[in-house]
Each structure stands twice: as structure tokens, then as C-alpha cells.
Design a protein around this motif. Sequence first.
Motif, short mmCIF file in Angstrom:
data_model
loop_
_atom_site.label_atom_id
_atom_site.label_comp_id
_atom_site.label_asym_id
_atom_site.label_seq_id
_atom_site.Cartn_x
_atom_site.Cartn_y
_atom_site.Cartn_z
N VAL A 271 -11.82 -3.89 8.65
CA VAL A 271 -12.49 -3.73 7.36
C VAL A 271 -12.25 -2.32 6.81
O VAL A 271 -11.98 -2.14 5.62
CB VAL A 271 -14.00 -4.04 7.48
N GLY A 272 -12.33 -1.32 7.67
CA GLY A 272 -12.09 0.05 7.24
C GLY A 272 -10.69 0.26 6.71
O GLY A 272 -10.49 0.95 5.70
N PHE A 273 -9.72 -0.35 7.37
CA PHE A 273 -8.34 -0.23 6.91
C PHE A 273 -8.18 -0.83 5.52
O PHE A 273 -7.63 -0.21 4.62
CB PHE A 273 -7.39 -0.92 7.89
N PHE A 274 -8.67 -2.06 5.35
CA PHE A 274 -8.49 -2.72 4.05
C PHE A 274 -9.34 -2.08 2.96
O PHE A 274 -8.96 -2.11 1.79
CB PHE A 274 -8.74 -4.22 4.18
N MET A 275 -10.48 -1.50 3.32
CA MET A 275 -11.28 -0.78 2.33
C MET A 275 -10.54 0.47 1.85
O MET A 275 -10.55 0.79 0.66
CB MET A 275 -12.64 -0.38 2.90
N GLN A 276 -9.89 1.16 2.77
CA GLN A 276 -9.17 2.37 2.39
C GLN A 276 -7.95 2.02 1.54
O GLN A 276 -7.63 2.72 0.60
CB GLN A 276 -8.74 3.15 3.62
N ILE A 277 -7.29 0.92 1.87
CA ILE A 277 -6.12 0.49 1.09
C ILE A 277 -6.53 0.11 -0.33
O ILE A 277 -5.82 0.39 -1.29
CB ILE A 277 -5.44 -0.71 1.78
N SER A 278 -7.71 -0.52 -0.45
CA SER A 278 -8.12 -1.01 -1.77
C SER A 278 -8.53 0.12 -2.70
O SER A 278 -8.49 -0.04 -3.91
CB SER A 278 -9.25 -2.02 -1.62
N ARG A 279 -8.94 1.25 -2.16
CA ARG A 279 -9.31 2.39 -2.99
C ARG A 279 -8.10 3.28 -3.20
O ARG A 279 -7.40 3.61 -2.26
CB ARG A 279 -10.42 3.20 -2.33
N THR A 280 -7.90 3.70 -4.40
CA THR A 280 -6.74 4.54 -4.71
C THR A 280 -6.96 5.96 -4.20
O THR A 280 -7.82 6.67 -4.70
CB THR A 280 -6.49 4.57 -6.23
N ALA B 151 -0.18 6.43 -2.88
CA ALA B 151 -0.56 7.56 -2.03
C ALA B 151 0.59 8.54 -1.91
O ALA B 151 1.28 8.60 -0.90
CB ALA B 151 -0.99 7.06 -0.66
N ALA B 152 0.80 9.29 -2.94
CA ALA B 152 1.85 10.30 -2.89
C ALA B 152 1.40 11.48 -2.03
O ALA B 152 2.21 12.22 -1.52
CB ALA B 152 2.20 10.76 -4.29
N GLU B 153 0.08 11.62 -1.88
CA GLU B 153 -0.46 12.72 -1.09
C GLU B 153 -0.28 12.41 0.38
O GLU B 153 -0.57 11.32 0.85
CB GLU B 153 -1.94 12.91 -1.39
N ASN B 154 0.18 13.36 1.12
CA ASN B 154 0.45 13.18 2.53
C ASN B 154 -0.81 12.89 3.36
O ASN B 154 -0.76 12.06 4.25
CB ASN B 154 1.20 14.40 3.07
N PRO B 155 -1.97 13.54 3.12
CA PRO B 155 -3.15 13.25 3.93
C PRO B 155 -3.62 11.79 3.82
O PRO B 155 -4.06 11.21 4.81
CB PRO B 155 -4.22 14.20 3.39
N VAL B 156 -3.50 11.20 2.65
CA VAL B 156 -3.91 9.81 2.48
C VAL B 156 -2.99 8.89 3.28
O VAL B 156 -3.43 7.97 3.96
CB VAL B 156 -3.92 9.41 0.99
N ARG B 157 -1.73 9.18 3.23
CA ARG B 157 -0.74 8.38 3.97
C ARG B 157 -0.99 8.48 5.48
O ARG B 157 -0.97 7.48 6.20
CB ARG B 157 0.66 8.85 3.63
N ALA C 2 0.83 -1.21 0.00
CA ALA C 2 0.00 0.00 0.00
C ALA C 2 0.86 1.26 0.00
O ALA C 2 2.07 1.21 0.19
CB ALA C 2 -0.90 0.00 1.22
N LEU C 3 0.20 2.33 -0.18
CA LEU C 3 0.77 3.68 -0.14
C LEU C 3 1.75 3.96 -1.26
O LEU C 3 2.36 5.01 -1.29
CB LEU C 3 1.42 3.97 1.22
N SER C 4 1.93 3.03 -2.18
CA SER C 4 2.74 3.36 -3.35
C SER C 4 1.96 4.33 -4.23
O SER C 4 2.55 5.17 -4.91
CB SER C 4 3.09 2.11 -4.14
N SER D 72 -3.83 9.32 7.01
CA SER D 72 -5.10 8.69 7.33
C SER D 72 -4.98 7.17 7.39
O SER D 72 -5.54 6.51 8.27
CB SER D 72 -6.15 9.09 6.29
N THR D 73 -4.25 6.60 6.47
CA THR D 73 -4.07 5.15 6.45
C THR D 73 -3.30 4.68 7.66
O THR D 73 -3.65 3.69 8.30
CB THR D 73 -3.35 4.73 5.16
N ARG D 74 -2.27 5.39 8.02
CA ARG D 74 -1.50 5.03 9.22
C ARG D 74 -2.33 5.21 10.49
O ARG D 74 -2.21 4.42 11.43
CB ARG D 74 -0.21 5.83 9.29
N ALA D 75 -3.16 6.22 10.53
CA ALA D 75 -4.03 6.43 11.69
C ALA D 75 -5.02 5.27 11.83
O ALA D 75 -5.26 4.79 12.95
CB ALA D 75 -4.79 7.75 11.55
#
Length: 125
Positions: free
Chosen positions: A86-95, A31-37, A27-29, A39-42
Motif C-alpha cells: 500500500v505504501g509503494f502504490f500510495m507513493q507512486i500515485s502522488r506526484t 520523478a525527475a528528482e533523485n530523492p523521489v526515485r 511511474a517515475l516519469s 525512495s520509490t525504489r527503496a
Amino acid sequence: MKKLNLYGGALLLLAFLYSGYVLHHVALSHAAENPVRISTRANHIYLLLIILLNLLAYRINFHGRIKRLEALARSALFLSGLCAAVGFFMQISRTGAMHNVMSPTAVVLAFLSVVLFLLDGWRIK
């Protein structure tokens, strides 16, 4: 009912370890945008917090007369872990997705569960 938190926490711990692998390697490859990164770590840390709450809940004895309160508190805590995973994996699956409904639901369920534990007047074994 206590074993739900123990076995559920252990199962969620495996999901946390796998999500860490996914977060680090896959993941996060995109997500070049900092907010997405961030949020995913949170969301990953929310999962860890809820796992620790589940494992702690296993050690807490309800001594109130209302067994339904115990069942509700323990079930809500386990469900919050499922929602976080589920929320974590849903967020990872969406670009680049920032909108995640499951993670706030997980936090609210965990908060509700902790309040129910405190209302009973808990004591540790």
C-alpha cells in the motif's frame, strides 16, 4: 496459520511483480528528482524483503506453548507486507511525494514479527 504466510507471500509476490511493471513503465516519469526515485525504489525493495520473510516464515515451526504468539508474529508479518504494498502504490500515485507513512510501518511490523519468531526459539522443518 502457517498458510497465511505462504499464500500471503505468494499474493504479495504478484503485487511485487506488478509494482515492478508500474515502476518500470509508468511511474517515475514525473520523478525527475533523485530523492523521489531512490525512495520509490527503496520501498520496492522493502516489499521484496517482506515477501521473502513471509515465505521463510512458512517454513518455521513454533514449538512454544503460546499459540497467540505465533498468530501475532505471522499476522504482523503478513500485515507488514500489505503495508509495504500500500505504501509503494500510495507513493507512486502522488506526484513527487517523499512522505510515506506506510513503508516505515511495514518495516517496524516486520522487525516486530522477526523478534517474536526469535523469542519463541524457532526451528526449521
